[in-house]
Design a protein around this motif. Structure first.
Motif, PDB file in Angstrom:
ATOM      1  N   ASP A  37     -14.073  10.930   8.322  1.00 42.74           N
ATOM      2  CA  ASP A  37     -13.283   9.748   7.896  1.00 42.74           C
ATOM      3  C   ASP A  37     -13.738   8.985   6.800  1.00 42.74           C
ATOM      4  O   ASP A  37     -13.231   7.887   6.778  1.00 42.74           O
ATOM      5  N   ASN A  38     -14.172   9.550   5.942  1.00 39.50           N
ATOM      6  CA  ASN A  38     -14.436   8.924   4.535  1.00 39.50           C
ATOM      7  C   ASN A  38     -13.346   9.195   3.742  1.00 39.50           C
ATOM      8  O   ASN A  38     -12.784  10.242   3.721  1.00 39.50           O
ATOM      9  N   ASN A  39     -12.781   8.002   3.325  1.00 38.05           N
ATOM     10  CA  ASN A  39     -11.418   8.130   2.325  1.00 38.05           C
ATOM     11  C   ASN A  39     -11.866   8.810   0.814  1.00 38.05           C
ATOM     12  O   ASN A  39     -12.727   8.181   0.239  1.00 38.05           O
ATOM     13  N   LEU A  40     -11.383  10.004   0.597  1.00 47.85           N
ATOM     14  CA  LEU A  40     -12.022  10.490  -0.511  1.00 47.85           C
ATOM     15  C   LEU A  40     -11.515  10.191  -1.871  1.00 47.85           C
ATOM     16  O   LEU A  40     -12.027  10.807  -2.711  1.00 47.85           O
ATOM     17  N   VAL A  41     -10.245   9.373  -1.803  1.00 44.26           N
ATOM     18  CA  VAL A  41      -9.942   8.664  -2.926  1.00 44.26           C
ATOM     19  C   VAL A  41     -10.817   7.262  -3.267  1.00 44.26           C
ATOM     20  O   VAL A  41     -11.206   7.002  -4.317  1.00 44.26           O
ATOM     21  N   GLU A  42     -11.200   6.548  -2.098  1.00 46.08           N
ATOM     22  CA  GLU A  42     -12.146   5.269  -2.337  1.00 46.08           C
ATOM     23  C   GLU A  42     -13.426   5.837  -2.802  1.00 46.08           C
ATOM     24  O   GLU A  42     -14.083   5.246  -3.566  1.00 46.08           O
ATOM     25  N   SER A  46      -5.648   1.226   1.368  1.00 46.16           N
ATOM     26  CA  SER A  46      -6.354   2.368   0.963  1.00 46.16           C
ATOM     27  C   SER A  46      -5.578   3.510   0.979  1.00 46.16           C
ATOM     28  O   SER A  46      -6.218   4.669   1.613  1.00 46.16           O
ATOM     29  N   ALA A  47      -4.445   3.504   0.602  1.00 46.38           N
ATOM     30  CA  ALA A  47      -3.590   4.668   0.776  1.00 46.38           C
ATOM     31  C   ALA A  47      -2.917   5.159  -0.479  1.00 46.38           C
ATOM     32  O   ALA A  47      -2.578   4.187  -1.251  1.00 46.38           O
ATOM     33  N   LEU A  48      -2.567   6.397  -0.933  1.00 50.36           N
ATOM     34  CA  LEU A  48      -1.630   6.869  -1.735  1.00 50.36           C
ATOM     35  C   LEU A  48      -0.437   6.402  -1.232  1.00 50.36           C
ATOM     36  O   LEU A  48       0.260   6.775  -0.170  1.00 50.36           O
ATOM     37  N   SER A  49       0.551   6.176  -2.253  1.00 50.97           N
ATOM     38  CA  SER A  49       1.973   5.697  -1.739  1.00 50.97           C
ATOM     39  C   SER A  49       3.040   6.236  -2.951  1.00 50.97           C
ATOM     40  O   SER A  49       2.704   6.145  -3.877  1.00 50.97           O
ATOM     41  N   ILE A  50       4.017   6.602  -2.434  1.00 53.40           N
ATOM     42  CA  ILE A  50       4.953   7.041  -3.193  1.00 53.40           C
ATOM     43  C   ILE A  50       6.428   6.977  -2.610  1.00 53.40           C
ATOM     44  O   ILE A  50       6.431   7.159  -1.536  1.00 53.40           O
ATOM     45  N   SER A  51       7.630   6.406  -3.432  1.00 57.02           N
ATOM     46  CA  SER A  51       8.649   6.483  -2.943  1.00 57.02           C
ATOM     47  C   SER A  51       9.393   7.714  -2.611  1.00 57.02           C
ATOM     48  O   SER A  51       9.521   8.634  -3.347  1.00 57.02           O
TER      49      SER A  51
END
Length: 144
Positions: free
Chosen positions: A41-46, A75-80
């Motif tokens: 559960d490590n956030n790979l972007v963080e 801590s999330a990627l977001s796109i419209s």
């Protein structure tokens, strides 16, 4: 004096109506949010394993590439979802993580003209490399 009294009452009624909360269960998100986690559960972007500045999504039949924003709070990627209104939505999308790691996304959606999102798209599910992604709240989880 009657006019002032009438205006005061209208003002109070307006305040009451605008302060009422909308407890709608059908809140629709106009964006796709992703977290990329490892098996612990490590956030790979963080952690810096993936760089959020170079992650983008595109369809293989189009040159158009759309970058994600990184939301530090979630801590999330977001796109419209409006970016999915390009080309043929029946084609798979490619999620480019880095020069060695490009994955396939099949996005199941429906059009709803009442939705305020550009294009009126409502996401139903996302298939990532053949597996349906799970959600935590309004964020889809990719496990690498």
């Amino acid at each position: 004096m009657k006019l002032i009294n009438l205006l005061f009452r209208l003002f109070i009624i307006l305040i009451i109506f605008t302060s009422c909360s909308n407890d709608s269960e059908d809140e629709i998100s106009c964006e796709l949010k992703l977290k990329i986690l490892d098996s612990q559960d490590n956030n790979l972007v963080e952690t810096g394993f993936y760089n959020s500045d170079t992650i983008f999504i595109y369809q293989e039949n189009l040159e158009t590439k759309s970058n994600f924003d990184y939301d530090n709070v979630e801590s999330a990627l977001s796109i419209s979802t409006s970016v999915f209104n390009i080309g043929n939505i029946d084609n798979d999308f490619l999620l480019y993580l880095n020069h060695m790691d490009t994955d396939t996304l099949k996005i199941d959606y429906e059009r709803d003209p009442t939705v305020p999102c550009l294009g009126g798209l409502v996401l139903k599910s996302i298939i990532y490399n053949g597996q349906e992604l799970t959600m935590q709240g309004d964020i889809y989880i990719i496990e690498k």
